[in-house]
Design an enzyme around this catalytic site. Structure first.
Site, PDB file in Angstrom:
ATOM      1  N   ASN A  60       0.884  -1.173   0.000  1.00  0.00           N
ATOM      2  CA  ASN A  60       0.000   0.000   0.000  1.00  0.00           C
ATOM      3  C   ASN A  60       0.919   1.219   0.000  1.00  0.00           C
ATOM      4  OD1 ASN A  60      -1.778   2.050   0.465  1.00  0.00           O
ATOM      5  ND2 ASN A  60      -2.729   1.150   2.272  1.00  0.00           N
ATOM      6  N   GLY A 109     -13.607   5.474   9.785  1.00  0.00           N
ATOM      7  CA  GLY A 109     -12.245   5.657  10.289  1.00  0.00           C
ATOM      8  C   GLY A 109     -11.907   7.123  10.149  1.00  0.00           C
ATOM      9  N   ARG A 130     -12.289  15.915   6.705  1.00  0.00           N
ATOM     10  CA  ARG A 130     -13.044  16.197   5.468  1.00  0.00           C
ATOM     11  C   ARG A 130     -14.479  16.562   5.795  1.00  0.00           C
ATOM     12  NH1 ARG A 130     -11.361  10.725   2.480  1.00  0.00           N
ATOM     13  NH2 ARG A 130      -9.787  10.470   4.075  1.00  0.00           N
ATOM     14  N   GLU A 164      -8.193  -5.082   4.696  1.00  0.00           N
ATOM     15  CA  GLU A 164      -8.029  -4.806   3.267  1.00  0.00           C
ATOM     16  C   GLU A 164      -6.823  -5.546   2.694  1.00  0.00           C
ATOM     17  OE1 GLU A 164      -8.613  -0.804   4.711  1.00  0.00           O
ATOM     18  OE2 GLU A 164      -9.360  -0.241   2.741  1.00  0.00           O
ATOM     19  N   ARG A 173      -2.423  -2.017  -3.581  1.00  0.00           N
ATOM     20  CA  ARG A 173      -3.648  -1.241  -3.404  1.00  0.00           C
ATOM     21  C   ARG A 173      -3.578   0.002  -4.293  1.00  0.00           C
ATOM     22  NH1 ARG A 173      -4.851   3.519   0.612  1.00  0.00           N
ATOM     23  NH2 ARG A 173      -7.020   3.818   0.077  1.00  0.00           N
ATOM     24  N   HIS A 201     -12.909   3.037  -0.540  1.00  0.00           N
ATOM     25  CA  HIS A 201     -12.950   1.998   0.506  1.00  0.00           C
ATOM     26  C   HIS A 201     -13.599   0.706  -0.011  1.00  0.00           C
ATOM     27  CE1 HIS A 201     -13.186   5.382   3.770  1.00  0.00           C
ATOM     28  NE2 HIS A 201     -11.918   5.012   3.591  1.00  0.00           N
ATOM     29  N   ASN A 207     -14.486   0.476  17.281  1.00  0.00           N
ATOM     30  CA  ASN A 207     -14.067   0.813  18.652  1.00  0.00           C
ATOM     31  C   ASN A 207     -14.950   1.812  19.389  1.00  0.00           C
ATOM     32  OD1 ASN A 207     -11.447  -0.623  18.919  1.00  0.00           O
ATOM     33  ND2 ASN A 207     -10.990   0.565  17.075  1.00  0.00           N
TER      34      ASN A 207
HETATM   35  P1  AMP Z   1      -8.731   4.360  10.892  1.00  0.00           P
HETATM   36  O1  AMP Z   1      -8.611   5.434   9.866  1.00  0.00           O
HETATM   37  O2  AMP Z   1      -9.614   3.216  10.469  1.00  0.00           O
HETATM   38  O3  AMP Z   1      -7.423   3.887  11.454  1.00  0.00           O
HETATM   39  O4  AMP Z   1      -9.509   5.010  12.148  1.00  0.00           O
HETATM   40  C1  AMP Z   1      -9.000   6.123  12.843  1.00  0.00           C
HETATM   41  C2  AMP Z   1     -10.098   6.663  13.723  1.00  0.00           C
HETATM   42  O5  AMP Z   1     -10.547   5.646  14.610  1.00  0.00           O
HETATM   43  C3  AMP Z   1      -9.638   7.837  14.589  1.00  0.00           C
HETATM   44  O6  AMP Z   1     -10.593   8.876  14.542  1.00  0.00           O
HETATM   45  C4  AMP Z   1      -9.601   7.217  15.966  1.00  0.00           C
HETATM   46  O7  AMP Z   1      -9.881   8.147  16.957  1.00  0.00           O
HETATM   47  C5  AMP Z   1     -10.701   6.198  15.887  1.00  0.00           C
HETATM   48  N1  AMP Z   1     -10.540   5.237  16.966  1.00  0.00           N
HETATM   49  C6  AMP Z   1      -9.576   4.346  17.144  1.00  0.00           C
HETATM   50  N2  AMP Z   1      -9.737   3.714  18.333  1.00  0.00           N
HETATM   51  C7  AMP Z   1     -10.841   4.274  18.905  1.00  0.00           C
HETATM   52  C8  AMP Z   1     -11.531   4.087  20.138  1.00  0.00           C
HETATM   53  N3  AMP Z   1     -11.093   3.181  21.027  1.00  0.00           N
HETATM   54  N4  AMP Z   1     -12.651   4.828  20.381  1.00  0.00           N
HETATM   55  C9  AMP Z   1     -13.090   5.745  19.478  1.00  0.00           C
HETATM   56  N5  AMP Z   1     -12.457   5.954  18.300  1.00  0.00           N
HETATM   57  C10 AMP Z   1     -11.364   5.236  18.036  1.00  0.00           C
END
Ligand code: AMP
Length: 398
Positions: free
Chosen positions: A7, A211, A242, A385, A91, A181, A336
């Site tokens: 990636n 995310g 964004r 992914e 990717r 995605h 999460n």
């Molecule tokens: P990603 O781009 O999939 O890695 O996701 C990143 C996002 O997931 C960020 O905004 C993080 O704050 C959120 N995130 C990761 N762990 C947690 C958690 N335990 N509680 C709330 N948000 C989380």
């Protein structure tokens, strides 16, 4: 059979080596600051051995050399020679309307990925540089496969992907919705069909990839019917930095008032908006959530806005599909954040959704978070992914 998954961005290169006999990751790593002072590689074998070093990486070629050293010669080596690698999967962010599935890479494919760079200027040119460097390092005998973020969304009907702008812009510039995605939406929806014990062709699923970037997809009869991201990953609902969809007049109005160019306005919408723009605290949902708990009103507003927008997208896709059998959450936030999931479940009570509040407490785990008598089943499925890319690569080289 071992598959190497890449990636690559303009200044970074993430990788995994996966043994497809058991789909286990043998090693993973990251080359960071490619083309910048202070380039470094951090590599970790599955048994916990690590190799980290700073080494000059003026281009992706040196990055791949460093990866090969880490895989074959370092203290965290996992293979004896790269003859053990059967194929390499890349990717690719933008496949436009050309790539409706993954494909073997040849010179023509590289040119097409490069041409699509007008729609993904931060990504596609970097992918092409990385693939060429990868071929140089690993040799042309190892097959290389391109897996596109956009392919899964190519089944959208024209009524979903067209923008109601003058038709000539679609003809001249291919301005339409492409989504993003896609590999993640495909991976988690395939998994949900298995968990539901149904054929993919016989289930309506809404996948929520939440995310730093967020998108929601409606999947009917096993294919994408609609998705929230559009011509670029700016579309949809508010994300880390964004904005998601807003009235275009608000953009032109601000640009005029602040004397900003289209490119500057684009940067504001992509990098300074969303959770960061509203809260003024952070783009990270954990930080914004903590600030909201501590009483920060703007952080609270950001959390409320994002949840409400997610709920509205889910609602509109339920209507678009005339129902839904399962909803799935994935991505850092989706996997999460139990409070967000609770909010969604509560607001779908009109469909008979009943949350299992004990199951919902889990984080980062594949689990059903609704009760046996819930009107709709809701799941958390951690996305993978890299594994999806490795599976496509294996299927193509077999
Ligand atoms: P990603 O781009 O999939 O890695 O996701 C990143 C996002 O997931 C960020 O905004 C993080 O704050 C959120 N995130 C990761 N762990 C947690 C958690 N335990 N509680 C709330 N948000 C989380």
């Amino acid at each position: 059979m071992k598959i190497f998954v890449v990636n690559a961005g303009s200044s970074s290169l993430k990788y995994q080596l996966i043994d497809m006999e058991n789909e286990q990751v043998l090693a993973k790593g990251l080359c960071d600051r490619i083309g910048i002072e202070g380039s470094l590689i951090s590599h970790k074998a599955a048994d916990g051995r690590e190799y980290r070093t700073e080494t000059p990486m003026p281009t992706h070629s040196e990055a791949f050399e460093a990866v090969v050293y880490a895989l074959i010669n370092s203290d965290a080596k996992v293979i004896d020679s790269f003859d053990e690698i059967s194929a390499i999967g890349h990717r690719i962010v933008q496949g436009g309307a050309i790539f409706k599935g993954s494909c073997l890479i040849d010179e023509k494919v590289l040119e097409q990925i490069s041409d699509l760079g007008v729609m993904a200027p931060l990504h596609n040119p970097a992918h092409v540089l990385a693939i060429r460097a990868c071929i140089k390092t690993f040799g042309s005998e190892i097959p290389q496969v391109a897996v596109f973020d956009t392919s899964f969304h190519q089944t959208m009907p024209a009524k979903a992907y067209m923008y109601p702008l003058p038709y000539e812009y679609y003809e001249k510039y291919q301005v339409r919705k492409y989504g993003a995605h896609g590999t993640s939406h495909r991976f988690v929806s395939d998994r949900v069909a298995v968990l539901e014990g149904k054929e993919k062709s016989d289930i309506k699923i809404i996948t929520c990839h939440l995310g730093n970037g967020c998108s929601i997809t409606a999947i009917k009869d096993g294919v994408c019917l609609d998705t929230s991201m559009g011509f670029t990953p700016l579309d949809g609902f508010m994300m880390g930095t964004r904005s998601g969809t807003i009235d275009p007049s608000a953009i032109t109005y601000i640009a005029e008032k602040e004397n900003l160019t289209p490119a500057e306005m684009n940067t504001i919408c992509n990098k300074k908006s969303g959770m960061l723009g509203i809260s003024g605290v952070s783009n990270d949902n954990r930080d914004v959530g903590a600030a909201a708990e501590a009483g920060n009103e703007r952080a609270k507003l950001a959390v409320d806005m994002q949840r409400y927008e997610i709920l509205k997208f889910i609602g509109s896709y339920i209507t678009a599909m005339n129902g839904v059998d399962a909803i799935v959450f994935t991505g850092g936030i989706g996997e999460n954040d139990p409070e967000l999931r609770e909010y969604i479940c509560e607001n779908l009570s009109f469909l008979g959704v009943k949350m299992d509040s004990v199951a919902n407490k889990n984080r980062g785990k594949e689990i059903k978070i609704t009760t046996a008598d819930s009107g709709v089943n809701i799941y958390v499925v951690p996305t993978n992914e890299e594994l999806a890319i490795a599976r496509d690569t294996l299927a193509l080289v077999k």
